[in-house]
Design a protein around this motif. Sequence first.
Motif, PDB file in Angstrom:
ATOM      1  N   ASP A 111       0.784  -0.911  -0.242  1.00 13.57           N
ATOM      2  CA  ASP A 111       0.083  -0.032  -0.081  1.00 13.57           C
ATOM      3  C   ASP A 111       0.784   1.946   0.196  1.00 13.57           C
ATOM      4  N   ARG A 112       2.525   1.026  -0.080  1.00 12.44           N
ATOM      5  CA  ARG A 112       2.948   2.558  -0.281  1.00 12.44           C
ATOM      6  C   ARG A 112       3.008   2.830   0.798  1.00 12.44           C
ATOM      7  N   LEU A 113       3.225   1.766   2.423  1.00 10.05           N
ATOM      8  CA  LEU A 113       3.630   2.911   3.590  1.00 10.05           C
ATOM      9  C   LEU A 113       4.447   2.284   4.046  1.00 10.05           C
ATOM     10  N   LEU A 114       5.395   3.242   4.947  1.00  9.79           N
ATOM     11  CA  LEU A 114       6.473   2.371   5.469  1.00  9.79           C
ATOM     12  C   LEU A 114       5.860   2.324   6.862  1.00  9.79           C
ATOM     13  N   VAL A 115       5.439   1.367   7.671  1.00 10.72           N
ATOM     14  CA  VAL A 115       5.301   1.613   9.249  1.00 10.72           C
ATOM     15  C   VAL A 115       5.838   0.906  10.291  1.00 10.72           C
ATOM     16  N   LEU A 116       6.461   1.629  11.445  1.00  7.98           N
ATOM     17  CA  LEU A 116       7.567   1.917  11.674  1.00  7.98           C
ATOM     18  C   LEU A 116       7.041   1.240  13.416  1.00  7.98           C
ATOM     19  N   ARG A 117       7.937   0.727  14.002  1.00  4.31           N
ATOM     20  CA  ARG A 117       7.737   0.826  15.128  1.00  4.31           C
ATOM     21  C   ARG A 117       9.382   0.318  16.316  1.00  4.31           C
ATOM     22  N   SER A 118       9.030   0.798  17.366  1.00  7.53           N
ATOM     23  CA  SER A 118      10.440   0.538  18.164  1.00  7.53           C
ATOM     24  C   SER A 118      10.053   0.005  19.509  1.00  7.53           C
ATOM     25  N   ALA A 119      10.944  -1.092  19.822  1.00 10.70           N
ATOM     26  CA  ALA A 119      10.140  -1.645  21.667  1.00 10.70           C
ATOM     27  C   ALA A 119      10.957  -0.777  22.008  1.00 10.70           C
ATOM     28  N   GLN A 120      11.545   0.634  21.552  1.00 11.06           N
ATOM     29  CA  GLN A 120      12.252   1.169  23.066  1.00 11.06           C
ATOM     30  C   GLN A 120      11.637   2.418  23.031  1.00 11.06           C
ATOM     31  N   LEU A 121      10.971   2.544  22.311  1.00  7.18           N
ATOM     32  CA  LEU A 121       9.816   3.916  22.105  1.00  7.18           C
ATOM     33  C   LEU A 121       8.230   3.938  22.234  1.00  7.18           C
ATOM     34  N   PRO A 122       8.026   4.716  21.903  1.00  6.62           N
ATOM     35  CA  PRO A 122       6.361   4.522  22.163  1.00  6.62           C
ATOM     36  C   PRO A 122       6.419   4.752  20.828  1.00  6.62           C
ATOM     37  N   GLY A 123       4.694   4.303  20.577  1.00  8.12           N
ATOM     38  CA  GLY A 123       4.343   5.069  18.846  1.00  8.12           C
ATOM     39  C   GLY A 123       4.507   4.082  18.053  1.00  8.12           C
ATOM     40  N   VAL A 124       3.391   4.813  17.114  1.00  6.29           N
ATOM     41  CA  VAL A 124       3.832   4.120  15.881  1.00  6.29           C
ATOM     42  C   VAL A 124       4.326   5.253  14.642  1.00  6.29           C
ATOM     43  N   VAL A 125       5.054   5.230  14.193  1.00  5.11           N
ATOM     44  CA  VAL A 125       5.026   5.926  13.326  1.00  5.11           C
ATOM     45  C   VAL A 125       5.180   4.980  11.122  1.00  5.11           C
ATOM     46  N   THR A 126       3.706   6.032  10.737  1.00  4.13           N
ATOM     47  CA  THR A 126       3.473   5.794   9.294  1.00  4.13           C
ATOM     48  C   THR A 126       4.125   6.698   8.029  1.00  4.13           C
ATOM     49  N   VAL A 127       5.062   6.228   7.428  1.00  7.89           N
ATOM     50  CA  VAL A 127       5.834   6.965   6.194  1.00  7.89           C
ATOM     51  C   VAL A 127       5.658   6.895   4.749  1.00  7.89           C
ATOM     52  N   PRO A 128       4.023   7.405   3.951  1.00  9.03           N
ATOM     53  CA  PRO A 128       3.989   7.514   2.805  1.00  9.03           C
ATOM     54  C   PRO A 128       4.734   7.914   2.138  1.00  9.03           C
ATOM     55  N   LEU A 129       4.822   6.620   1.395  1.00  5.22           N
ATOM     56  CA  LEU A 129       6.790   6.279   0.551  1.00  5.22           C
ATOM     57  C   LEU A 129       6.521   7.645  -0.845  1.00  5.22           C
ATOM     58  N   ASP A 130       5.490   7.064  -0.948  1.00  2.51           N
ATOM     59  CA  ASP A 130       5.151   8.784  -2.896  1.00  2.51           C
ATOM     60  C   ASP A 130       5.649   9.896  -1.680  1.00  2.51           C
ATOM     61  N   GLU A 131       5.816   9.999  -0.737  1.00  2.86           N
ATOM     62  CA  GLU A 131       5.673  11.546  -0.119  1.00  2.86           C
ATOM     63  C   GLU A 131       7.159  11.561   0.481  1.00  2.86           C
ATOM     64  N   LEU A 132       7.907  10.213   0.476  1.00  2.00           N
ATOM     65  CA  LEU A 132       8.712  10.108   1.353  1.00  2.00           C
ATOM     66  C   LEU A 132       9.940  11.226   0.743  1.00  2.00           C
ATOM     67  N   SER A 133      10.961  12.731   1.380  1.00  2.00           N
ATOM     68  CA  SER A 133      11.775  13.284   1.092  1.00  2.00           C
ATOM     69  C   SER A 133      12.573  13.367   2.691  1.00  2.00           C
ATOM     70  N   PRO A 134      14.004  14.076   2.164  1.00  2.00           N
ATOM     71  CA  PRO A 134      15.009  14.001   3.444  1.00  2.00           C
ATOM     72  C   PRO A 134      14.110  15.197   3.966  1.00  2.00           C
ATOM     73  N   GLY A 135      14.530  15.536   4.912  1.00  2.00           N
ATOM     74  CA  GLY A 135      13.903  16.981   6.024  1.00  2.00           C
ATOM     75  C   GLY A 135      12.258  16.159   6.019  1.00  2.00           C
ATOM     76  N   ARG A 136      11.401  15.522   6.094  1.00  2.00           N
ATOM     77  CA  ARG A 136      10.049  15.239   6.199  1.00  2.00           C
ATOM     78  C   ARG A 136       9.645  14.208   7.406  1.00  2.00           C
ATOM     79  N   ILE A 137      10.848  13.380   7.700  1.00  2.00           N
ATOM     80  CA  ILE A 137      10.572  12.742   8.615  1.00  2.00           C
ATOM     81  C   ILE A 137      11.950  13.328   9.718  1.00  2.00           C
ATOM     82  N   THR A 138      12.052  13.000  10.809  1.00  2.00           N
ATOM     83  CA  THR A 138      12.706  13.915  11.810  1.00  2.00           C
ATOM     84  C   THR A 138      12.542  12.576  12.884  1.00  2.00           C
ATOM     85  N   GLY A 139      13.804  12.641  14.191  1.00  2.00           N
ATOM     86  CA  GLY A 139      14.137  12.064  14.559  1.00  2.00           C
ATOM     87  C   GLY A 139      14.551  10.209  14.367  1.00  2.00           C
ATOM     88  N   TRP A 140      14.034   9.015  14.826  1.00  2.00           N
ATOM     89  CA  TRP A 140      15.049   7.597  15.127  1.00  2.00           C
ATOM     90  C   TRP A 140      14.313   7.217  14.051  1.00  2.00           C
TER      91      TRP A 140
END
Length: 358
Positions: free
Chosen positions: A43-72
Motif C-alpha cells: 500500500d506504499r506505506l512504511l510502518v515503523l515501530r520501536s521496542a525502545q520508544l512509544p508510538g507508531v510512525v507511518t510514512v507514505p513512501l510517495d511523499e518521502l523526501s529528506p527532511g520530512r521525517i525526523t528523529g529515529w
Amino acid sequence: MTGVWYAPGRINLIGEHTDYNGGLVLPFALGSGVTVSAARRDDRLLVLRSAQLPGVVTVPLDELSPGRITGWAAYPAGVAGVLRAAGYPIAGATLSIDSDLPRGAGLSSSAALECATALALTRLYGLRVPRTELARYAQQAEHEYAGTPCGIMDQAASLLCTEGHALLMDCASGATEQVPLDLAGHVLLLVDTRSPHVLSDGGYARRRGECEEAARLLGVSALSEVTEVPAALPDPVLRRRTDHVVTENDRVRRAIEFLRAGDAAGLGRVLTASHRSLRDLYEVSWPAADVTVDTALDAGALGGRMIGGGFGGSVLLLATLDRADDVAGSVSGAYAARGLATPVITRVSPGPGAYRRS
C-alpha cells in the motif's frame, strides 16, 4: 513475505576519523545490534515501530523526501527513500525494530539500524544487492535523511565483518581484508562512559569540513593522500587535523603488524597513541574518556583509546586476562571519586556481520 534480520554495532579497533578522509580503518562487529522484524505490504506505506520508544510512525513512501521525517524514524525511512530513488521497487513494509545497543555510546547503533533495514527491505522484495552497495545506500541515507556526513566505515563494518576478525578497509578504494583478531591471553574491555554523544550536533561536521578545507589547500582529493604534514598549511587547526589523519593511517598499519606478530604490548601502545592524537590533534575526546584511559594505564592496561566520532561515547581498553578485573575496578573507582555516572564495562570479542535470523 516476512522475516527477521539482524545487523551488529561495531567497535573500531583503530583508524578513527580516517574513513571520510579516504584512509584505513580496522573495525570489528559487536555481539549486539539491531533486529528488524519485517513484513511486506503493497500500500506504499512504511510502518515503523520501536521496542525502545512509544508510538507508531507511518510514512507514505510517495511523499518521502529528506527532511520530512525526523528523529529515529529518519534512519529506516531514509534507507527506504534511498533504495527507491536508486530504482528498487520497494512498495511498502511494516518494520518492528528492537536493539540491545546503547544509544549514544559510539557503537554505531544508527548504522546497525540502517543496515538491518536495508537487508530486510531488499530481501522482502527478492532483491539481491551486493553488500558493498547496501553499505553505500545506508551511508547515503544517513547523509541525506539524518543529516550526519559520516564516512563508510560503520555501515561497511555492520555488513561485511566476519566472526573472529577485524575488517581492514581502505576507504578510498573500498578494498577490504579480513584480519584475524586473536588476542589469546588478553581481553578487550568496552567502557561505556555514560556520556552520550550526538554526531548531528555539529562537532563532527566541523571536523569533516576542516579536513576538506585542508585537502583543498593541499591540492589533494582527501587527506589520506598526504604522507606528512607540509608547511603549506599555515592554519594551526588544519595542521593538527592533518597530522592526526596522517599518523592515524600509520597506526592502523602498525596495529595490523602487531596483530600478525602476536604482539599485544605493541598493539596497546598504538591504541594509546591513537587516543592521545584524538585528544590533542583532533580534539574530539571528552573528560570521562581521558579519565578512563589514564586510570586504566595506571592500573596495568596495555593500552586504550576513545572510539567513535567523539564528544562522548565509549572507550576500548586492552588488558591481560589476569589484570582485566583490576583495570575495570580502577576505572569504576575513578568515576566514583569524581562523581561521574557509573560506567558500564563489558568484555567484547569480534562477532559476525549482518544476517537473516529467520
